[in-house]
Design a protein around this motif. Structure first.
Motif, short mmCIF file in Angstrom:
data_model
loop_
_atom_site.label_atom_id
_atom_site.label_comp_id
_atom_site.label_asym_id
_atom_site.label_seq_id
_atom_site.Cartn_x
_atom_site.Cartn_y
_atom_site.Cartn_z
N GLU A 12 0.85 -1.18 0.00
CA GLU A 12 0.00 0.00 0.00
C GLU A 12 0.89 1.23 0.00
O GLU A 12 1.79 1.33 0.83
N HIS A 111 6.73 0.14 12.05
CA HIS A 111 5.40 -0.14 11.51
C HIS A 111 4.47 -0.75 12.57
O HIS A 111 3.27 -0.46 12.61
N SER A 135 -1.76 -9.10 11.58
CA SER A 135 -1.73 -8.61 10.20
C SER A 135 -1.21 -9.69 9.27
O SER A 135 -1.12 -10.87 9.63
N GLY A 136 -0.85 -9.27 8.05
CA GLY A 136 -0.34 -10.24 7.08
C GLY A 136 1.12 -10.59 7.35
O GLY A 136 1.59 -11.65 6.97
N GLY A 162 -2.88 -13.26 9.18
CA GLY A 162 -3.34 -12.75 7.88
C GLY A 162 -2.74 -13.57 6.74
O GLY A 162 -3.42 -13.84 5.73
N GLU A 163 -1.49 -13.96 6.91
CA GLU A 163 -0.81 -14.79 5.90
C GLU A 163 -1.55 -16.13 5.75
O GLU A 163 -1.74 -16.64 4.64
N ASP A 166 -4.59 -15.61 3.77
CA ASP A 166 -4.26 -15.49 2.34
C ASP A 166 -3.99 -16.86 1.72
O ASP A 166 -4.43 -17.16 0.61
N PRO A 177 -6.72 -10.24 -1.67
CA PRO A 177 -6.24 -10.81 -0.42
C PRO A 177 -7.28 -11.70 0.24
O PRO A 177 -8.48 -11.45 0.18
N GLY A 178 -6.77 -12.73 0.89
CA GLY A 178 -7.62 -13.80 1.36
C GLY A 178 -8.57 -13.45 2.49
O GLY A 178 -9.67 -14.00 2.57
N GLY A 179 -8.14 -12.53 3.37
CA GLY A 179 -8.96 -12.23 4.55
C GLY A 179 -10.37 -11.82 4.17
O GLY A 179 -11.36 -12.34 4.70
N ILE A 180 -10.45 -10.92 3.22
CA ILE A 180 -11.76 -10.39 2.81
C ILE A 180 -12.60 -11.50 2.18
O ILE A 180 -13.79 -11.63 2.44
N VAL A 290 -6.22 -8.08 10.03
CA VAL A 290 -7.19 -9.11 10.41
C VAL A 290 -8.26 -8.51 11.36
O VAL A 290 -9.40 -8.96 11.38
N THR A 320 -6.06 -1.83 8.69
CA THR A 320 -5.18 -2.22 7.58
C THR A 320 -4.13 -1.12 7.40
O THR A 320 -4.25 -0.03 7.96
N ASP A 321 -3.09 -1.42 6.63
CA ASP A 321 -1.97 -0.49 6.51
C ASP A 321 -2.41 0.90 6.06
O ASP A 321 -3.18 1.04 5.11
O1 KG4 Z 1 -2.14 -4.79 8.37
P1 KG4 Z 1 -2.20 -5.19 6.95
O2 KG4 Z 1 -2.97 -4.32 5.99
O3 KG4 Z 1 -0.77 -5.37 6.33
C1 KG4 Z 1 0.30 -5.95 7.05
O4 KG4 Z 1 0.94 -5.20 7.84
O5 KG4 Z 1 0.51 -7.16 6.87
O6 KG4 Z 1 -2.80 -6.69 6.93
C2 KG4 Z 1 -3.03 -7.38 5.74
C3 KG4 Z 1 -3.57 -8.74 6.10
C4 KG4 Z 1 -3.72 -9.66 4.89
O7 KG4 Z 1 -3.12 -10.89 5.18
C5 KG4 Z 1 -5.23 -9.79 4.75
O8 KG4 Z 1 -5.64 -11.06 4.22
C6 KG4 Z 1 -5.70 -9.62 6.16
O9 KG4 Z 1 -4.85 -8.63 6.71
N1 KG4 Z 1 -7.09 -9.15 6.19
C7 KG4 Z 1 -8.10 -9.82 6.76
C8 KG4 Z 1 -9.26 -9.07 6.48
N2 KG4 Z 1 -8.91 -7.97 5.76
C9 KG4 Z 1 -7.57 -8.04 5.60
N3 KG4 Z 1 -8.13 -10.97 7.45
C10 KG4 Z 1 -9.32 -11.40 7.90
N4 KG4 Z 1 -10.48 -10.77 7.65
C11 KG4 Z 1 -10.51 -9.60 6.96
N5 KG4 Z 1 -11.65 -8.97 6.74
#
Ligand code: KG4
Ligand code: ZN
Length: 353
Positions: A12, A111, A135-136, A162-163, A166, A177-180, A290, A320-321
């Protein structure tokens, strides 16, 4: 005081203007999702190149949205790490150039400290608390006594939560991305459905650490056992590409997604409650990508009510970031005069404190 904050640690490109009264005057996040989606994950080289193209217009927009001019800025905060070095360097180099040109200080920010500070956007910080960054890239727990007294009490031993979302999304033939995607498709199954259950790794091991890679393997095994995808759909790594399930097998996908989501959230919730109890704390801060998941937010809201916990989860857009959280984390450093110099370099790994 006006601070321009820049965040380019992953995929991002983000810039924000914040005031030292913790107000966010602008918050621009330009996602590169569509650039990385065809590869099913972030490609570092592509991320760096896109940051270079996007950083100038992103910052221009943040300044414009804040209705200020560059000359009114008092400092520049930039994510110094942890993250992808090539991606971080784009933000850091730009921040240094701007700092030199405008004659104002630049401050490198962690971060993860940024993620924790997202809780205190437009909000006076309250201490002490148990902090979780989910997070991811990270899944870590902190005991936070004050702004400069942060102790990491646990972290993931393998994949971040988060990983895992994904990777499981990819296994289920869903998007990135997988979370959504997992959240969306899980919503098709009733909350009390338990037709499929998955393990809860390390849930009662007595630590505040996590492990999510075994859970991902359990999903892979299930996908194989239930024979959900046609053989030709399997990539050479054995994982299905984004594709349709076999006829009559599609109903398994939401059930597995939901079972996975509940398993992850059970572990997160259990460890949060354990830390609150062990450290005798009543406040919980949950942040990171997450934490934008509605099911997790609702579950945490329910336990906060039943256990009398002061729960702080930032607005979805600050989970999210984003750069606003970096700006908020930087305020105290600018006030204390703890700024960086032009020799500042990117750090791929950097634990708080
Ligand atoms: O904090 P972030 O934007 O970036 C990092 O610092 O990693 O987190 C991104 C992570 C991704 O793995 C994404 O799949 C997850 O957050 N994520 C979610 C959701 N939205 C984003 N996981 C679960 N449910 C969600 N709604
Ligand atoms: Zn992050």
């Amino acid at each position: 005081m006006y601070i321009l904050a820049i965040e380019t640690s992953c995929d991002e490109t983000a810039a924000a203007v914040v005031g030292d009264n913790r107000r966010v005057l602008s918050n621009v996040v330009v996602s590169q999702i569509s650039d990385h989606a065809p590869f099913g994950g972030v490609v570092p080289e592509i991320a760096s190149r896109r940051h270079i193209e996007l950083i100038r217009p992103t910052i221009d927009l943040a300044i414009e949205d804040a209705s200020i001019s560059l000359g009114e800025l008092d400092g520049i905060a930039v994510t110094q790490g942890p993250g992808l070095v090539g991606a971080l360097l784009v933000g850091i180099s730009f921040a240094k150039g701007l700092s030199y040109g405008l004659g104002i200080p630049v401050c490198g920010i962690n971060h993860l400290e940024g993620h924790l500070n997202a809780a205190w956007i437009e909000n006076e910080p309250r201490y002490p608390y148990i902090g979780m960054v989910i997070s991811g890239g990270h899944t870590s727990m902190y005991r936070v006594i004050g702004p400069d007294r942060v102790e990491e009490i646990g972290h993931t031993l393998d994949d971040a939560a988060g990983e895992a979302f994904d990777k499981v999304s990819k296994l289920l033939g869903l998007g990135y991305p997988g979370g959504i995607e997992i959240e969306r498709i899980s919503g098709k199954v009733a909350d009390d459905s338990n037709e499929i259950t998955l393990p809860r790794p390390m849930i009662s091991d007595g630590t505040y650490n996590f492990s999510f890679s075994g859970l991902k393997t359990a999903v892979l095994r299930l996908v194989m056992e239930l024979d959900i995808f046609p053989e030709k759909g399997l990539g050479f790594s054995g994982l299905p590409r984004r594709m349709s399930p076999k006829k009559g097998k599609g109903h398994y996908i939401p059930m597995i997604a939901r079972a996975f989501q509940e398993a992850v959230f059970d572990v997160l919730e259990t460890k949060a409650l354990k830390a609150l109890k062990d450290f005798d704390m009543e406040r919980l801060v949950v942040t990171g990508g997450v934490a934008s998941n509605f099911r997790l937010r609702n579950r945490l809201a329910a336990i906060s009510k039943s256990h009398g916990i002061d729960l702080v989860i930032p607005d979805k857009k600050f989970c999210t970031d984003n750069a606003a959280m970096i700006g908020i984390a930087s305020i105290r450093y600018f006030i204390e005069g703890h700024v960086s110099d032009l020799s500042m370099n990117a750090l791929s790994r950097w634990k708080i404190p």
